[in-house]
Every structure is written in structure tokens, then in C-alpha cells.
Design an enzyme around this catalytic site. Structure first.
Site, short mmCIF file in Angstrom:
data_model
loop_
_atom_site.label_atom_id
_atom_site.label_comp_id
_atom_site.label_asym_id
_atom_site.label_seq_id
_atom_site.Cartn_x
_atom_site.Cartn_y
_atom_site.Cartn_z
CG ASP A 161 -2.06 -0.95 1.17
OD1 ASP A 161 -2.26 -1.57 0.11
OD2 ASP A 161 -2.76 -1.08 2.19
CG ASN A 169 -5.33 -5.30 4.67
OD1 ASN A 169 -4.11 -5.34 4.75
ND2 ASN A 169 -5.97 -4.38 3.95
N GLY A 207 -23.73 1.19 12.41
CA GLY A 207 -23.46 -0.17 12.87
C GLY A 207 -23.50 -1.15 11.72
CB THR A 241 -7.46 2.59 4.16
OG1 THR A 241 -7.57 3.91 3.65
CG2 THR A 241 -7.07 1.63 3.04
CG ASP A 244 -9.75 -5.52 4.23
OD1 ASP A 244 -10.70 -6.01 3.57
OD2 ASP A 244 -8.88 -4.79 3.73
O1 RIB Z 1 -9.35 -2.86 1.94
C1 RIB Z 1 -8.19 -2.08 1.95
C2 RIB Z 1 -7.20 -2.63 1.00
O2 RIB Z 1 -7.69 -2.50 -0.31
C3 RIB Z 1 -5.87 -1.92 0.99
O3 RIB Z 1 -4.97 -2.46 1.91
C4 RIB Z 1 -5.42 -2.06 -0.45
O4 RIB Z 1 -4.31 -2.89 -0.59
C5 RIB Z 1 -6.61 -2.59 -1.21
O5 RIB Z 1 -6.47 -3.91 -1.51
#
Ligand code: RIB
Length: 300
Positions: free
Chosen positions: A19, A49, A199, A223, A227
């Protein structure tokens, strides 16, 4: 780990990326150049992630992926290993490892362009063989590798009785074959960010929708929040928890992650993850699962 069965096994069939993150008060318009406030480089990819987030809870996590035969590929492998994620099923392919360029504005919202590179080469037979050999409780997939590979992994998951979770991000049409072998569909990060203030909604195939409220936080960078949710949700399901409890854990961890910059770098460390786990165990009726409740604990 606390809250149930020791070291639930999770296989993540998904992407790895480097990233490259640029922060600015506002994002540039077409043809515009502007001066940003901060840059950071980190390890990302939705698959990696989610694997790292799950590993922070003490889960036994294996990654299925293909990195490139470039310096980034070596760095990605080293990072996964350092995070406690097993890399036996990460191939090294000829080509360039995945890269994500990320812009984050002053409100913490992001825009991402991913260049998949060797993520496009993750092979269906490699993925299916890993799932059959490891026999995990949960298999996770996203959309940064070919859907055919995720389908093969999920089909193998069916054979070994594992629960499958699909995070359909980045957004794309979903193959019918993949839908057929998906137990839980978790919306992409954009949708998560949009509903994050209210939520998370958990909707089993049968039964009513449950709303899990999100804590109020000051977002610095959203970001990777989706994940974090998926990784924690997978841990809860792998422990045999009801989906609502697993989503409560996911919601708490995802909300916390937006208060720090970066993706994997924004996730709780093992000590903080253990506290999140203990908090959920203390507030919702989740006990140590028996083999039968571990199977019934998720509403398919
Ligand atoms: O969901 C976030 C991720 O999306 C980032 O880490 C980036 O690499 C993309 O894959």
C-alpha cells in the site's frame, strides 16, 4: 486466546499488496496537482489484511496467494510470517507483486486503485488443495484474485465442512457458482464505511435482521476497516459464536481501526485484540463451544 476453542483455523484465499498511501486535506480534481500532508507505505491487500486481523486474535491463519519474484514479494512474505500467518500456500510467480495506491482525505475517506499483478495468478487447484489439507473452520475470500479460484476454495470448504465468507470487494458482478458456495456475504468497504456510523446489519438466510451498533469514533483513515471487520467476524464464527456476536467483535475492531492511519498498521495488537475478545465474551451469551454448537453457531 479466550472465548472458546483454542486457535480456530482460518484459510484466507486472497490478495496481498504493497500500500502506498498519500494523505491530503482534500483530494485533487482532474488535471490538478496538490500538496499532501503525509505519506506512508505499508502492507495491504484485502486478503492479507483479513488474515492479519484474524491472526491478532490468536487464530491459526493460512494465506493462499501468489506474490511476484520481486523485492515486494519477498517483503510481503516476510511480513505475513512476522504477523504469524502461515505462508506455505503462497506461490512465488514470475511478475510484479500487487500494489495499491491510496488517497485519504481530511475526513479519513479513501480512494484506492489496485494493480493486482501476480494476485491474478492464484491458481484454483492450489487454493482447493490448501483447504482440503488444512481443514479449517472458516474460509475467507474477496475479489482481488480470480473468482474461479475463490469458487474452487469454497467448494473444497464445503467438502470439509468449513463456513465460507465472501467479501465482494472491489465491487463486481458475482459468479453464480461462487454465490452457490458462499455462506456469508459481507459488503465491501465503501458500503461498510457508509453504514459504519450506524453499525452493522446481520441478516441470516432465515430469521430477522439484527443491528449491531457501532461505537462513535473520530475517523482518521477508514482504509482496511472492512477487512478488520471480516477478519474478526471470521474469528467469531470459527469459535462457534452466533453471527451477532461475531459481528459485534468485528464492529468494535473495525471502528477502532479507523482511528489510526494505514491498514494492517491500524489494527489492534495481540494484547488489545484479546481485550476486544474478552469484552464481547462479557457482553453477549457466547460460551466455550461444543463440537455441535461450533457447527450450529453460524446461521447459513
Ligand atoms: O481494503 C483495503 C485494501 O484494499 C488496501 O490495503 C489495499 O491494498 C486494497 O487492496
Amino acid at each position: 486466546m479466550s472465548g472458546g476453542e483454542r486457535e480456530p483455523k482460518i484459510v484466507v484465499v486472497g490478495s496481498t499488496m504493497i500500500d502506498l498511501v498519500a494523505f491530503a486535506d482534500r483530494l485533487p480534481g482532474p488535471g490538478e496537482t496538490l500538496v499532501g500532508t503525509r505519506f506512508l507505505q505499508g502492507f495491504g491487500g484485502k486478503g492479507a489484511n483479513q488474515a492479519v486481523a484474524a491472526a491478532r486474535f490468536g487464530a491459526s491463519v493460512a494465506m493462499v496467494n501468489a506474490v511476484g519474484d520481486d523485492p515486494n514479494g519477498r517483503a510481503i512474505l516476510d511480513n505475513l510470517a512476522a504477523q504469524g500467518v502461515t505462508t506455505d500456500d503462497v506461490a512465488i510467480a514470475r511478475g510484479t507483486s500487487g500494489v495499491a495506491t491510496i488517497w485519504v482525505d481530511g475526513a479519513g475517506m479513501n480512494r484506492i486503485i489496485v494493480i493486482p499483478g501476480t494476485n491474478a495468478l492464484v491458481a484454483p487447484d492450489l487454493a482447493a488443495a490448501a483447504v482440503r489439507r488444512i481443514r479449517p473452520a472458516v474460509v475467507l475470500g474477496q475479489f482481488e484474485i480470480p473468482q474461479a479460484t475463490t469458487s474452487a476454495a469454497f467448494l473444497a470448504a464445503r467438502e470439509v465442512g468449513a463456513t465460507t465468507i465472501l467479501n465482494p470487494a472491489p465491487g463486481a458482478l458475482i459468479d453464480a457458482a461462487l454465490v452457490a458456495v458462499t455462506d456469508w456475504l459481507v459488503p465491501n468497504e465503501t458500503e461498510f464505511a457508509l453504514i459504519g456510523g450506524r453499525g452493522v446489519a446481520v441478516r441470516p438466510r432465515t430469521g430477522s435482521v439484527a443491528w449491531i451498533p457501532a461505537p462513535t469514533v473520530q475517523a482518521v483513515d477508514t482504509t482496511g476497516a472492512g477487512d478488520a471487520f471480516v477478519g474478526a467476524f471470521a474469528v467469531g464464527l470459527a469459535l462457534g459464536w452466533p453471527a451477532g456476536a461475531a459481528a459485534t467483535l468485528g464492529c468494535a475492531v473495525a471502528s477502532d481501526s479507523v482511528t489510526r492511519p494505514g491498514t494492517q498498521s491500524s489494527y489492534p495488537d495481540r494484547a488489545a485484540a484479546a481485550r476486544f475478545l474478552a469484552d464481547v465474551v462479557g457482553t453477549v451469551p457466547v460460551g466455550r463451544p461444543t463440537p455441535s454448537t461450533a457447527r450450529q453457531g453460524h446461521d447459513r
